[in-house]
Write a protein that holds these residues in place. Sequence first.
Motif, PDB file in Angstrom:
ATOM      1  N   VAL A 316       0.833  -1.208   0.000  1.00 40.02           N
ATOM      2  CA  VAL A 316       0.000   0.000   0.000  1.00 40.02           C
ATOM      3  C   VAL A 316       0.864   1.252   0.000  1.00 40.02           C
ATOM      4  O   VAL A 316       0.522   2.252  -0.646  1.00 40.02           O
ATOM      5  N   MET A 319       1.580   2.041  -3.487  1.00 38.49           N
ATOM      6  CA  MET A 319       0.395   2.447  -4.233  1.00 38.49           C
ATOM      7  C   MET A 319      -0.023   3.874  -3.904  1.00 38.49           C
ATOM      8  O   MET A 319      -0.505   4.611  -4.768  1.00 38.49           O
ATOM      9  N   VAL A 320       0.157   4.273  -2.654  1.00 38.91           N
ATOM     10  CA  VAL A 320      -0.189   5.641  -2.245  1.00 38.91           C
ATOM     11  C   VAL A 320       0.605   6.663  -3.044  1.00 38.91           C
ATOM     12  O   VAL A 320       0.122   7.774  -3.321  1.00 38.91           O
ATOM     13  N   TRP A 322       1.465   6.418  -6.158  1.00 37.63           N
ATOM     14  CA  TRP A 322       1.130   6.455  -7.577  1.00 37.63           C
ATOM     15  C   TRP A 322       0.740   7.884  -7.972  1.00 37.63           C
ATOM     16  O   TRP A 322       0.262   8.672  -7.142  1.00 37.63           O
ATOM     17  N   ASP A 324      -1.670  10.721  -9.670  1.00 39.89           N
ATOM     18  CA  ASP A 324      -3.129  10.837  -9.717  1.00 39.89           C
ATOM     19  C   ASP A 324      -3.682  10.210 -10.992  1.00 39.89           C
ATOM     20  O   ASP A 324      -4.785   9.648 -10.993  1.00 39.89           O
ATOM     21  N   LYS A 327      -4.034   6.535 -10.414  1.00 38.45           N
ATOM     22  CA  LYS A 327      -5.133   6.274  -9.472  1.00 38.45           C
ATOM     23  C   LYS A 327      -6.489   6.418 -10.156  1.00 38.45           C
ATOM     24  O   LYS A 327      -7.414   5.628  -9.897  1.00 38.45           O
ATOM     25  N   ASP A 418      -7.605  10.129  -3.102  1.00 36.70           N
ATOM     26  CA  ASP A 418      -7.487   8.949  -2.241  1.00 36.70           C
ATOM     27  C   ASP A 418      -8.828   8.591  -1.596  1.00 36.70           C
ATOM     28  O   ASP A 418      -9.181   7.417  -1.471  1.00 36.70           O
ATOM     29  N   PHE A 421     -11.055   7.075  -4.221  1.00 39.90           N
ATOM     30  CA  PHE A 421     -10.519   5.749  -4.501  1.00 39.90           C
ATOM     31  C   PHE A 421     -11.013   4.746  -3.458  1.00 39.90           C
ATOM     32  O   PHE A 421     -11.483   3.653  -3.784  1.00 39.90           O
ATOM     33  N   GLU A 422     -10.937   5.143  -2.186  1.00 44.32           N
ATOM     34  CA  GLU A 422     -11.322   4.244  -1.088  1.00 44.32           C
ATOM     35  C   GLU A 422     -12.819   3.933  -1.112  1.00 44.32           C
ATOM     36  O   GLU A 422     -13.223   2.778  -0.920  1.00 44.32           O
ATOM     37  N   SER A 433      -6.555  -0.284  -1.767  1.00 46.82           N
ATOM     38  CA  SER A 433      -6.656   0.779  -0.769  1.00 46.82           C
ATOM     39  C   SER A 433      -5.530   1.788  -0.886  1.00 46.82           C
ATOM     40  O   SER A 433      -4.415   1.449  -1.294  1.00 46.82           O
ATOM     41  N   MET A 434      -5.854   3.013  -0.523  1.00 41.36           N
ATOM     42  CA  MET A 434      -4.860   4.076  -0.430  1.00 41.36           C
ATOM     43  C   MET A 434      -4.443   4.302   1.020  1.00 41.36           C
ATOM     44  O   MET A 434      -3.926   5.360   1.373  1.00 41.36           O
TER      45      MET A 434
END
Length: 476
Positions: A316, A319-320, A322, A324, A327, A418, A421-422, A433-434
Amino acid sequence: MRNYLGKKDLILIANPLGMIMQGIGAVILIPIIIALIYGEHDYIGFLVFGLFSIGLGSVLRRLPADYNRLKLKHGMIIASLAWLWAALIGSFCLMYSTNIDFLNAYFESMSAWSGSGLSIYTNVEILPKSILFLRSLEQWVGGLGVVIVVIGVLIRPGTAAARLYKSEAREEKIKPSITGTVKTIWWIYLLYTILGIVLYVIAGMPLFDAINNTFTNLSTGGMSIKNDNIGAYGSTAIYIITMILMIIGGTSFLVHYKALKGRVIDVFHDIQFQAMIIIISVFYILLVVNANFTSMDSAFFVISALSCTGSNIQPVSAMVNWSDYAKVIILGAMIIGMSAGSTTGAIKLIRVVTLVKGFYWEIKRILSPQGSIIPRKISGKPVGDVEIREAGSYTFIYLLFIFVSWLVLLSYGFGGIDSLFEVASAQGNVGLSMGIVSSTMPDLAEIFLILNMWIGRIEIIPALVLLKGLWDVFKG
């Protein structure tokens, strides 16, 4: 003002709901086997809560039953309550074995049953093997649908089966009868489950891991027994097997049935399968070219998001970070989903195809001479205004619920992309998940995400029917 649900309706749904509660209790008892194999002492929790669900279900089954009077509204209410009950019983087991509070336990349990795959545990590898198996089993059963499982195992053929089948947003019939259709789905599901376990073992995965990962990826659940998910194995072969299982899980059971009957060419004629290939290809290219994803990362995450599985091969924390752009691409895939009639979540490809074609037909109608008849067919089947309106209205209400929960997360200061996304991950029953989901997230945000997972799994309308029905009962 007219009430649409009365006390007689509650009595009518009690017996079939009791049957489902018995089925849920039976599922909860299965991890006792794993607990005994590994010498774990938390089997008491499974025994107590499993028997409690079976016992209460038995009490409800003693109430008068008239299956011939069951209508679609009753089926939807039964389905809605069944998922809430399943999550409740599962949460008791988690509280007993892992000492977490009720809200976190209910979140985790709803996430497992609904195939969402989001987890509040920061270190799953220290959890008892029986709890890991419980989460995987819940995803595997939940992938087919709690109600669908019960129809296949317990309920007699007839109108009740049809109402309950439709209540879980399933329309396609493989066999002439609903019970025949469900049993065929069961056999297909079991066949692919055995295949997945064998392939993982051949690829070098331990048997316990192979069983759990097959359960979670075939069901498009994605909740892992490893902290780094599938990425923990560091194996290209395992990544490829996982992608195959996710695609299988996201493909309509009707298509699988045709393929297993030797009509392989029909797979490629299926409009949803065609749309899936196009979207995967386009999103794959966009991530490789514009987001600097590796070929493996791009293929894996697009398939994981589109199938609503949520398995990942990056932590994660990576991934956070990444862009925009990346995402939003993955976010789009999570909102679309794969095929109706599969284990996937989200809006589903058939609705997206119907909307796109509906816009095309409308433009064509405007440009055509007055009085022209525009043929409207998808995969050879005629499409009427009702189908187009249903696709449009469902898409609207789906996005509306995402918007409301997004605002809730934004109010707590979480980032815009984020947060969206969630929420999309929760409502699409995805699980990517972010990092917002955790045991310390705000209670209200957690409650809304639970709501998103629940309504996403039963496709919103049954939840609204339940809430309106309860309002009628308590008001009247």
